[in-house]
Design a protein around this motif. Structure first.
Motif, PDB file in Angstrom:
ATOM      1  N   THR A  75      50.112  34.882   5.785  1.00  0.00           N
ATOM      2  CA  THR A  75      50.880  34.799   4.547  1.00  0.00           C
ATOM      3  C   THR A  75      51.343  33.370   4.286  1.00  0.00           C
ATOM      4  O   THR A  75      51.230  32.849   3.171  1.00  0.00           O
ATOM      5  N   ALA A  76      51.869  32.717   5.331  1.00  0.00           N
ATOM      6  CA  ALA A  76      52.362  31.347   5.183  1.00  0.00           C
ATOM      7  C   ALA A  76      51.228  30.402   4.772  1.00  0.00           C
ATOM      8  O   ALA A  76      51.394  29.574   3.865  1.00  0.00           O
ATOM      9  N   HIS A  77      50.080  30.523   5.431  1.00  0.00           N
ATOM     10  CA  HIS A  77      48.953  29.647   5.117  1.00  0.00           C
ATOM     11  C   HIS A  77      48.397  29.925   3.720  1.00  0.00           C
ATOM     12  O   HIS A  77      47.989  28.997   3.015  1.00  0.00           O
ATOM     13  N   LEU A  78      48.362  31.187   3.326  1.00  0.00           N
ATOM     14  CA  LEU A  78      47.876  31.525   1.987  1.00  0.00           C
ATOM     15  C   LEU A  78      48.778  30.912   0.917  1.00  0.00           C
ATOM     16  O   LEU A  78      48.290  30.394  -0.100  1.00  0.00           O
ATOM     17  N   LEU A  79      50.088  30.976   1.133  1.00  0.00           N
ATOM     18  CA  LEU A  79      51.020  30.403   0.165  1.00  0.00           C
ATOM     19  C   LEU A  79      50.806  28.895   0.032  1.00  0.00           C
ATOM     20  O   LEU A  79      50.754  28.360  -1.082  1.00  0.00           O
ATOM     21  N   VAL A  80      50.673  28.205   1.165  1.00  0.00           N
ATOM     22  CA  VAL A  80      50.456  26.756   1.130  1.00  0.00           C
ATOM     23  C   VAL A  80      49.113  26.432   0.483  1.00  0.00           C
ATOM     24  O   VAL A  80      49.006  25.531  -0.361  1.00  0.00           O
ATOM     25  N   PHE A  81      48.096  27.189   0.841  1.00  0.00           N
ATOM     26  CA  PHE A  81      46.742  26.970   0.322  1.00  0.00           C
ATOM     27  C   PHE A  81      46.709  27.125  -1.193  1.00  0.00           C
ATOM     28  O   PHE A  81      46.223  26.241  -1.921  1.00  0.00           O
ATOM     29  N   TYR A  82      47.234  28.240  -1.694  1.00  0.00           N
ATOM     30  CA  TYR A  82      47.192  28.479  -3.136  1.00  0.00           C
ATOM     31  C   TYR A  82      48.193  27.596  -3.885  1.00  0.00           C
ATOM     32  O   TYR A  82      48.004  27.312  -5.066  1.00  0.00           O
ATOM     33  N   ALA A  83      49.238  27.159  -3.195  1.00  0.00           N
ATOM     34  CA  ALA A  83      50.163  26.216  -3.816  1.00  0.00           C
ATOM     35  C   ALA A  83      49.451  24.904  -4.113  1.00  0.00           C
ATOM     36  O   ALA A  83      49.624  24.311  -5.194  1.00  0.00           O
ATOM     37  N   PHE A  84      48.635  24.443  -3.169  1.00  0.00           N
ATOM     38  CA  PHE A  84      47.878  23.211  -3.390  1.00  0.00           C
ATOM     39  C   PHE A  84      46.892  23.376  -4.548  1.00  0.00           C
ATOM     40  O   PHE A  84      46.697  22.462  -5.353  1.00  0.00           O
ATOM     41  N   ILE A  85      46.265  24.558  -4.626  1.00  0.00           N
ATOM     42  CA  ILE A  85      45.352  24.813  -5.741  1.00  0.00           C
ATOM     43  C   ILE A  85      46.118  24.774  -7.063  1.00  0.00           C
ATOM     44  O   ILE A  85      45.671  24.182  -8.053  1.00  0.00           O
ATOM     45  N   GLY A  86      47.299  25.416  -7.089  1.00  0.00           N
ATOM     46  CA  GLY A  86      48.115  25.423  -8.293  1.00  0.00           C
ATOM     47  C   GLY A  86      48.560  24.029  -8.699  1.00  0.00           C
ATOM     48  O   GLY A  86      48.557  23.681  -9.891  1.00  0.00           O
ATOM     49  N   LEU A  87      48.926  23.216  -7.720  1.00  0.00           N
ATOM     50  CA  LEU A  87      49.347  21.844  -8.006  1.00  0.00           C
ATOM     51  C   LEU A  87      48.170  20.982  -8.466  1.00  0.00           C
ATOM     52  O   LEU A  87      48.341  20.066  -9.279  1.00  0.00           O
ATOM     53  N   ALA A  88      46.978  21.287  -7.956  1.00  0.00           N
ATOM     54  CA  ALA A  88      45.782  20.572  -8.422  1.00  0.00           C
ATOM     55  C   ALA A  88      45.501  20.926  -9.885  1.00  0.00           C
ATOM     56  O   ALA A  88      45.126  20.051 -10.689  1.00  0.00           O
ATOM     57  N   ILE A  89      45.688  22.195 -10.248  1.00  0.00           N
ATOM     58  CA  ILE A  89      45.520  22.618 -11.640  1.00  0.00           C
ATOM     59  C   ILE A  89      46.558  21.925 -12.522  1.00  0.00           C
ATOM     60  O   ILE A  89      46.259  21.471 -13.629  1.00  0.00           O
ATOM     61  N   THR A  90      47.792  21.835 -12.011  1.00  0.00           N
ATOM     62  CA  THR A  90      48.863  21.168 -12.752  1.00  0.00           C
ATOM     63  C   THR A  90      48.512  19.704 -13.022  1.00  0.00           C
ATOM     64  O   THR A  90      48.698  19.199 -14.136  1.00  0.00           O
ATOM     65  N   TYR A 150      57.782  17.383 -19.915  1.00  0.00           N
ATOM     66  CA  TYR A 150      57.420  18.575 -20.661  1.00  0.00           C
ATOM     67  C   TYR A 150      58.504  19.634 -20.512  1.00  0.00           C
ATOM     68  O   TYR A 150      59.179  19.694 -19.477  1.00  0.00           O
ATOM     69  N   PRO A 151      58.673  20.503 -21.495  1.00  0.00           N
ATOM     70  CA  PRO A 151      59.684  21.566 -21.385  1.00  0.00           C
ATOM     71  C   PRO A 151      59.326  22.553 -20.283  1.00  0.00           C
ATOM     72  O   PRO A 151      58.150  22.736 -19.952  1.00  0.00           O
ATOM     73  N   LEU A 152      60.325  23.180 -19.727  1.00  0.00           N
ATOM     74  CA  LEU A 152      60.113  24.091 -18.593  1.00  0.00           C
ATOM     75  C   LEU A 152      59.239  25.288 -18.943  1.00  0.00           C
ATOM     76  O   LEU A 152      58.645  25.907 -18.055  1.00  0.00           O
ATOM     77  N   TYR A 153      59.172  25.652 -20.228  1.00  0.00           N
ATOM     78  CA  TYR A 153      58.374  26.815 -20.629  1.00  0.00           C
ATOM     79  C   TYR A 153      56.901  26.453 -20.865  1.00  0.00           C
ATOM     80  O   TYR A 153      56.079  27.324 -21.135  1.00  0.00           O
ATOM     81  N   ASP A 154      56.570  25.161 -20.825  1.00  0.00           N
ATOM     82  CA  ASP A 154      55.182  24.740 -21.014  1.00  0.00           C
ATOM     83  C   ASP A 154      54.324  25.288 -19.872  1.00  0.00           C
ATOM     84  O   ASP A 154      54.765  25.332 -18.717  1.00  0.00           O
ATOM     85  N   PRO A 155      53.094  25.735 -20.163  1.00  0.00           N
ATOM     86  CA  PRO A 155      52.208  26.266 -19.111  1.00  0.00           C
ATOM     87  C   PRO A 155      52.052  25.326 -17.919  1.00  0.00           C
ATOM     88  O   PRO A 155      52.004  25.755 -16.766  1.00  0.00           O
ATOM     89  N   LEU A 156      51.973  24.028 -18.201  1.00  0.00           N
ATOM     90  CA  LEU A 156      51.846  23.052 -17.113  1.00  0.00           C
ATOM     91  C   LEU A 156      53.045  23.128 -16.182  1.00  0.00           C
ATOM     92  O   LEU A 156      52.891  23.138 -14.951  1.00  0.00           O
ATOM     93  N   LYS A 157      54.244  23.182 -16.746  1.00  0.00           N
ATOM     94  CA  LYS A 157      55.455  23.239 -15.929  1.00  0.00           C
ATOM     95  C   LYS A 157      55.576  24.572 -15.214  1.00  0.00           C
ATOM     96  O   LYS A 157      56.032  24.629 -14.052  1.00  0.00           O
TER      97      LYS A 157
END
Length: 372
Positions: free
Chosen positions: A227-242, A259-266
């Motif tokens: 679980t811990a590794h999956l969270l870190v792994f997908y967090a990096f993917i999410g940050l790469a998308i950002t 950008y405003p907090l409601y923006d998809p990027l944020k």
């Protein structure tokens, strides 16, 4: 059968002992480690043979061995070893030495040695200081504000050229080092081994397995790591998308931050940042909780964990301090965040982060040669 003459590499043995495998000599080849491992293939299983190679200083047998990466350091072997030889820690030390061996620059030796830590951090610190000192931005009151009087980090550290050129160059440097290292590693693994599968199918199967972290399910002692590794792994993917979205916003639509907090990027960025913070915290808690059974981990391991944790904390902190408009906390926190991000990615081919690339390569090779 012709006799094989073994010439032990005693320097290599000493390096293993100094890199986290200090209990190597306790192993007396009982094979308990191999019996309890749920990850090892049935054909020529590990880690018993790796422990033997390590004790005898058989560097060539170990460094090019895909099995050192197929091992996911579940620590079942370490917990059940009757002699306390800690096979999982030994294999971890060998992986560090393998990264150093295939690195095209001496930076790999520096990243793995604590006496160079200040020098490694000094590089990004001095680099970013060279951007802001000439402008007098060490005086926070001199930093331009946004139209509403709020903190705008791009006025403190411009996206172009400072951020984009610096991190673009760091990413290019890391990518080249990875390509050169993996090319050598693949050539060494392939020597005398015939391919039996389709490489495209092997890559596809490996990606599918990594995305689900299936092998972690086979671990017993450290089963919470999945679980811990999956969270870190997908967090990096999410940050790469950002990051990708930020590039599109800026250069595609000329839409500048903040950008405003409601923006998809944020939204994607903040969810990913929270996942990273929670995931790396879980990694730390699990390591401390299982230290007695699984081993305390090496400097090489903890440096990577600490840098990832620092990125999560400073990233969230920089945003919170910006929103609260507290300049004397916001600017130093953002500066520290840039330094840690640079450290992680510029030194990725030489740090524990490299395990993601080398392990994936070994998994592809294992499937490609029907080893797995």
């Amino acid at each position: 059968m012709a006799e094989q003459v073994i010439s032990p590499d005693l320097r290599f043995v000493k390096d293993i002992l100094a890199s986290g495998g200090e209990d190597l000599k306790k192993c007396y080849q009982c094979s308990t480690c191999t019996v309890v491992c749920n990850v090892t293939p049935d054909n020529k299983p590990f880690p018993r043979k790796e422990m033997m190679y390590a004790q005898w200083g058989m560097k060539d047998k170990l460094i090019s061995n895909p099995d050192i990466w197929l091992c996911h350091q579940c620590s079942d072997c370490t917990a059940n070893c009757p002699r306390g030889a800690k096979p999982g820690e030994v294999i971890g030390a060998v992986r560090k030495l393998a990264i150093q061996h295939y690195s095209p620059t001496p930076l790999s030796n520096m990243v793995g040695d604590p006496k160079y830590l200040l020098i490694l951090f000094a590089i990004p610190v001095l680099l970013f200081l060279s951007y802001i000192v000439p402008k007098g931005y060490l005086d926070f009151s001199a930093i331009p504000r946004g139209e509403d009087g709020g903190i705008v980090y791009s006025k403190f550290m411009p996206v172009f050229p400072q951020i984009d050129v610096t991190f673009g160059a760091a990413a290019f440097f890391a990518a080249v080092c990875f390509v050169l290292g993996i090319k050598r590693y693949w050539a060494d693994m392939s020597a005398g081994v015939g391919a039996q599968g389709n490489i495209a199918d092997s890559i596809k199967a490996t990606i599918t397995e990594i995305l689900a972290h299936k092998r972690f399910e086979k671990c017993n002692v450290t089963k919470d790591r999945k679980t811990a590794h999956l969270l870190v792994f997908y967090a990096f993917i999410g940050l790469a998308i950002t990051t990708t979205l930020a590039i599109v916003y800026l250069y595609g639509f000329h839409y500048e931050s903040p950008y405003p907090l409601y923006d998809p990027l944020k939204l994607i960025g903040n969810i990913s940042a929270l996942a990273l913070l929670y995931g790396i915290t879980a990694v730390i808690v699990n390591r401390l909780k299982n230290a007695k059974k699984a081993g305390k981990g090496s400097y090489f391991d903890w440096l990577f964990i600490a840098v990832v944790a620092a990125i999560a904390v400073t990233g969230m902190g920089a945003q919170l301090f910006r929103l609260a408009n507290i300049g004397f906390l916001a600017y130093p926190t953002y500066f520290a965040h840039l330094v840690f991000v640079f450290f992680l990615f510029a030194y990725a081919p030489f740090s524990k982060m490299a395990h993601m690339v080398y392990r994936a390569t070994a998994m592809v090779f294992a499937k490609h040669t029907k080893r797995d």
